[in-house]
Motif scaffolding. Structure first.
Motif, mmCIF file in Angstrom:
data_model
loop_
_atom_site.group_PDB
_atom_site.id
_atom_site.type_symbol
_atom_site.label_atom_id
_atom_site.label_comp_id
_atom_site.label_asym_id
_atom_site.label_seq_id
_atom_site.Cartn_x
_atom_site.Cartn_y
_atom_site.Cartn_z
ATOM 1 N N VAL A 1 5.732 26.979 -6.865
ATOM 2 C CA VAL A 1 4.558 27.824 -7.078
ATOM 3 C C VAL A 1 3.390 27.363 -6.222
ATOM 4 O O VAL A 1 2.785 28.146 -5.495
ATOM 5 N N LYS A 2 3.054 26.082 -6.308
ATOM 6 C CA LYS A 2 1.928 25.565 -5.542
ATOM 7 C C LYS A 2 2.273 24.183 -5.008
ATOM 8 O O LYS A 2 3.189 23.523 -5.493
ATOM 9 N N ASP A 3 1.532 23.771 -3.974
ATOM 10 C CA ASP A 3 1.786 22.477 -3.345
ATOM 11 C C ASP A 3 1.629 21.345 -4.355
ATOM 12 O O ASP A 3 0.847 21.448 -5.319
ATOM 13 N N SER A 4 2.371 20.261 -4.131
ATOM 14 C CA SER A 4 2.285 19.106 -5.027
ATOM 15 C C SER A 4 1.980 17.843 -4.215
ATOM 16 O O SER A 4 2.433 17.698 -3.078
ATOM 17 N N GLU A 5 1.220 16.965 -4.828
ATOM 18 C CA GLU A 5 0.851 15.691 -4.211
ATOM 19 C C GLU A 5 1.813 14.619 -4.713
ATOM 20 O O GLU A 5 1.872 14.328 -5.918
ATOM 21 N N GLU A 6 2.589 14.048 -3.802
ATOM 22 C CA GLU A 6 3.568 13.033 -4.160
ATOM 23 C C GLU A 6 3.055 11.651 -3.746
ATOM 24 O O GLU A 6 2.442 11.504 -2.675
ATOM 25 N N ARG A 7 3.305 10.646 -4.599
ATOM 26 C CA ARG A 7 2.877 9.269 -4.309
ATOM 27 C C ARG A 7 4.095 8.430 -3.952
ATOM 28 O O ARG A 7 5.082 8.399 -4.687
ATOM 29 N N ILE A 8 4.008 7.758 -2.813
ATOM 30 C CA ILE A 8 5.079 6.889 -2.335
ATOM 31 C C ILE A 8 4.642 5.443 -2.567
ATOM 32 O O ILE A 8 3.568 5.025 -2.115
ATOM 33 N N VAL A 9 5.465 4.681 -3.275
ATOM 34 C CA VAL A 9 5.114 3.304 -3.634
ATOM 35 C C VAL A 9 5.422 2.370 -2.472
ATOM 36 O O VAL A 9 6.504 2.419 -1.870
ATOM 37 N N VAL A 10 4.457 1.492 -2.142
ATOM 38 C CA VAL A 10 4.642 0.416 -1.173
ATOM 39 C C VAL A 10 4.338 -0.894 -1.896
ATOM 40 O O VAL A 10 3.258 -1.039 -2.486
ATOM 41 N N ARG A 11 5.284 -1.823 -1.857
ATOM 42 C CA ARG A 11 5.137 -3.065 -2.617
ATOM 43 C C ARG A 11 4.909 -4.263 -1.694
ATOM 44 O O ARG A 11 5.347 -4.292 -0.543
ATOM 45 N N ARG A 12 4.233 -5.253 -2.285
ATOM 46 C CA ARG A 12 3.967 -6.533 -1.628
ATOM 47 C C ARG A 12 4.622 -7.617 -2.473
ATOM 48 O O ARG A 12 4.374 -7.714 -3.671
ATOM 49 N N ARG A 13 5.470 -8.409 -1.875
ATOM 50 C CA ARG A 13 6.173 -9.446 -2.629
ATOM 51 C C ARG A 13 6.204 -10.738 -1.814
ATOM 52 O O ARG A 13 5.937 -10.748 -0.612
ATOM 53 N N GLY A 14 6.542 -11.818 -2.514
ATOM 54 C CA GLY A 14 6.634 -13.108 -1.847
ATOM 55 C C GLY A 14 5.286 -13.743 -1.565
ATOM 56 O O GLY A 14 5.211 -14.730 -0.820
ATOM 57 N N GLY A 15 4.227 -13.250 -2.135
ATOM 58 C CA GLY A 15 2.900 -13.803 -1.912
ATOM 59 C C GLY A 15 1.856 -12.710 -1.969
ATOM 60 O O GLY A 15 2.132 -11.549 -1.668
ATOM 61 N N GLY A 16 0.652 -13.090 -2.393
ATOM 62 C CA GLY A 16 -0.420 -12.115 -2.499
ATOM 63 C C GLY A 16 -1.749 -12.665 -2.017
ATOM 64 O O GLY A 16 -2.799 -12.247 -2.503
ATOM 65 N N CYS A 17 -1.709 -13.606 -1.076
ATOM 66 C CA CYS A 17 -2.923 -14.275 -0.627
ATOM 67 C C CYS A 17 -3.629 -13.466 0.443
ATOM 68 O O CYS A 17 -3.022 -13.075 1.457
ATOM 69 N N GLY A 18 -4.882 -13.199 0.248
ATOM 70 C CA GLY A 18 -5.711 -12.575 1.263
ATOM 71 C C GLY A 18 -5.603 -11.067 1.312
ATOM 72 O O GLY A 18 -4.803 -10.445 0.620
ATOM 73 N N GLU A 19 -6.453 -10.502 2.161
ATOM 74 C CA GLU A 19 -6.445 -9.055 2.388
ATOM 75 C C GLU A 19 -5.553 -8.755 3.582
ATOM 76 O O GLU A 19 -5.721 -9.337 4.660
ATOM 77 N N VAL A 20 -4.618 -7.844 3.384
ATOM 78 C CA VAL A 20 -3.670 -7.490 4.438
ATOM 79 C C VAL A 20 -3.625 -5.971 4.563
ATOM 80 O O VAL A 20 -4.098 -5.231 3.689
ATOM 81 N N SER A 21 -3.027 -5.503 5.652
ATOM 82 C CA SER A 21 -2.901 -4.065 5.862
ATOM 83 C C SER A 21 -1.717 -3.789 6.773
ATOM 84 O O SER A 21 -1.285 -4.664 7.541
ATOM 85 N N VAL A 22 -1.178 -2.574 6.690
ATOM 86 C CA VAL A 22 -0.109 -2.110 7.579
ATOM 87 C C VAL A 22 -0.453 -0.690 8.027
ATOM 88 O O VAL A 22 -1.138 0.059 7.327
ATOM 89 N N ARG A 23 0.029 -0.336 9.180
ATOM 90 C CA ARG A 23 -0.164 1.008 9.696
ATOM 91 C C ARG A 23 0.977 1.897 9.188
ATOM 92 O O ARG A 23 2.129 1.458 9.120
ATOM 93 N N TYR A 24 0.652 3.127 8.834
ATOM 94 C CA TYR A 24 1.681 4.082 8.423
ATOM 95 C C TYR A 24 1.472 5.395 9.166
ATOM 96 O O TYR A 24 0.364 5.771 9.534
ATOM 97 N N GLU A 25 2.572 6.109 9.404
ATOM 98 C CA GLU A 25 2.537 7.416 10.059
ATOM 99 C C GLU A 25 3.717 8.249 9.579
ATOM 100 O O GLU A 25 4.717 7.703 9.079
ATOM 101 N N PHE A 26 3.584 9.555 9.728
ATOM 102 C CA PHE A 26 4.597 10.498 9.266
ATOM 103 C C PHE A 26 5.299 11.106 10.477
ATOM 104 O O PHE A 26 4.648 11.528 11.442
ATOM 105 N N GLU A 27 6.627 11.171 10.414
ATOM 106 C CA GLU A 27 7.426 11.761 11.471
ATOM 107 C C GLU A 27 8.263 12.911 10.903
ATOM 108 O O GLU A 27 8.967 12.729 9.906
ATOM 109 N N GLY A 28 8.146 14.058 11.544
ATOM 110 C CA GLY A 28 8.931 15.198 11.097
ATOM 111 C C GLY A 28 10.368 15.122 11.587
ATOM 112 O O GLY A 28 10.676 14.509 12.603
ATOM 113 N N ASP A 29 11.251 15.756 10.835
ATOM 114 C CA ASP A 29 12.654 15.887 11.242
ATOM 115 C C ASP A 29 13.021 17.352 11.045
ATOM 116 O O ASP A 29 12.451 18.215 11.693
#
Length: 438
Positions: free
Chosen positions: A129-157
């Motif tokens: 009926v209408k568009d839906s907003e989906e949440r994709i989980v990204v996890r951090r494991r093996g340590g949680g020290c400091g502020e970190v970041s990763v780049r993400y992008e979407f690729e069509g198929d």
């Protein structure tokens, strides 16, 4: 299950009790090694914890050892061994019930951690009926020290950006101690039945000392999540059920069309076109009677077969045909009576009644010959005459009574019937009122 960082100091585990709360209780506990070892990762804990009267909660504290070397996540367990009631004079006891073990996971805080998806593939049900907003989980494991970041992008198929989904690239950030974050993607409401489309989300360029999960698709350089978009299962089931129902109805209509065409073919041919080898060819009388009754056969072939609307179309069409035939018979009987100078009443109770009762007479004769007790023939005769009399006479009289009773002014009725001859049995002339009339 408790999850704590290595620098938390102490972890507090809650113990609860149920039942009688008026007595003080002591609970015996001990620790048990897992991948975390006592003396290296935590201080061994063995002892008793007190729960005063009218209290339902107590806490066990275990000290966590913070070292300076990097370690993967480790765990140990705390077990409840026994429970005792203090100062019990009435023989009261306390027991330990499930769960008697709680696991503690220690996350190293000396490392920035490993970033990755939960799996390499996920499936999303496409909205209808209408568009839906989906949440994709990204996890951090093996340590949680400091502020970190990763780049993400979407690729069509096979799923095209802008048509099947919307998503903008960017950087996903984790603050100090944050172990989980989310990416949002807008899935378009596109009609899908059996088709499955897919696109990919790619993580790259980790910063802040973190690393990408080497065990995921893409390896340590990139983490790739393949997102499959398929039609909603409930929607597909409804569509398939609807298609099956339409197919069944279409098949029935095709059978109905064939049966209806067969009615006209049978009406045109002599004896219904019965050309079996065992049947004799039609006689001269069969051919003569066929051509005489051909217009009536074609007329009644217009009645559709029972394949339409559960037979209701056939039922009401047959009633209509009976009404047309009855109207023609009534007019023909009236003309015959006019030619023979007979009133309609005499014509009705003689010729018309004879014509309607004669077929029932032969039917009753056949039933009497085939039935040893002739019950069916008697029922057929009485039933036929009851229909002719009560329905044929009573229905018009009832309709007339309802009509005249609903009229506010009975002047028309008085003008027609108040002084009419032959109705003295109803009431003397001038004193008559609306009622059943012939």
């Amino acid at each position: 299950h408790y999850v704590v960082f290595e620098n938390v100091g102490k972890v507090k585990l809650k113990v609860v009790r149920k039942g009688n709360e008026t007595l003080p209780v002591r609970i015996h506990y001990t620790t048990s090694d897992g991948t975390a070892k006592a003396g290296e990762d935590y201080k061994v804990g063995v002892g008793w914890v007190d729960m005063p009267a009218n209290e339902t909660e107590a806490f066990i504290e275990v000290e966590i050892i913070d070292d300076k070397t990097y370690e993967s996540s480790e765990d140990f367990s705390v077990l409840l061994v026994d429970a005792k009631v203090q100062d019990s004079k009435g023989g009261k006891t306390a027991i330990v019930t499930s769960p008697t073990e709680s696991q503690v996971t220690i996350i190293d805080n000396d490392d920035a951690g490993i970033i990755g998806f939960e799996s390499d593939h996920i499936t999303i049900n496409a909205p209808q009926v209408k568009d839906s907003e989906e949440r994709i989980v990204v996890r951090r494991r093996g340590g949680g020290c400091g502020e970190v970041s990763v780049r993400y992008e979407f690729e069509g198929d096979s799923a095209v950006k802008g048509r099947d989904f919307d998503g903008d690239g960017g950087r996903l950030e984790f603050v100090n101690g944050q172990m989980e974050s989310y990416l949002s993607v807008n899935v378009k409401a596109v009609s899908r039945l059996d088709s499955v489309d897919k696109f990919r989300i790619v993580l790259s360029d980790p910063q802040g000392g973190c690393r990408l999960d080497p065990g995921r698709d893409g390896g340590p350089d990139k983490n790739i999540l393949t997102v499959m978009i398929e039609g909603d299962r409930n929607y597909k089931d409804r569509i398939h059920r609807m298609k099956s129902l339409l197919q069944v109805r279409w098949d029935k209509s095709q059978v109905g069309h064939a049966n209806w065409a067969s009615q006209f073919k049978d009406a045109i041919t002599v004896n219904g076109g019965d050309d079996d080898d065992d049947c004799e060819p039609p006689s001269t009388w069969d051919k003569i009677s066929h051509f005489i009754t051909l217009p009536w056969k074609l007329f009644f072939a217009l009645v559709p077969p029972v394949d339409y609307c559960g037979g209701w179309v056939c039922f009401f069409s047959a009633l209509l045909m009976i009404g047309v035939v009855t109207m023609l018979i009534g007019d023909m009987a009236s003309l015959l009576g006019c030619v023979l100078c007979l009133p309609d009443d005499v014509t009705a109770i003689s010729f018309v009644a004879l014509g309607t009762s004669l077929p029932d007479t032969f039917a009753s004769k056949t039933a009497a010959e085939q039935d040893p007790h002739a019950d069916a023939s008697v029922g057929n005769v009485t039933g036929s005459n009851c229909v002719n009399v009560f329905l044929g006479l009573g229905l018009p009289w009832m309709i007339a009574a309802f009509y005249w009773s609903s009229q506010s002014d009975d002047m028309e009725w008085q003008r027609k019937y108040s002084f009419r001859d032959g109705l003295d049995w109803l009431c003397p002339k001038g004193d008559r009122s609306p009622g059943f009339v012939g």
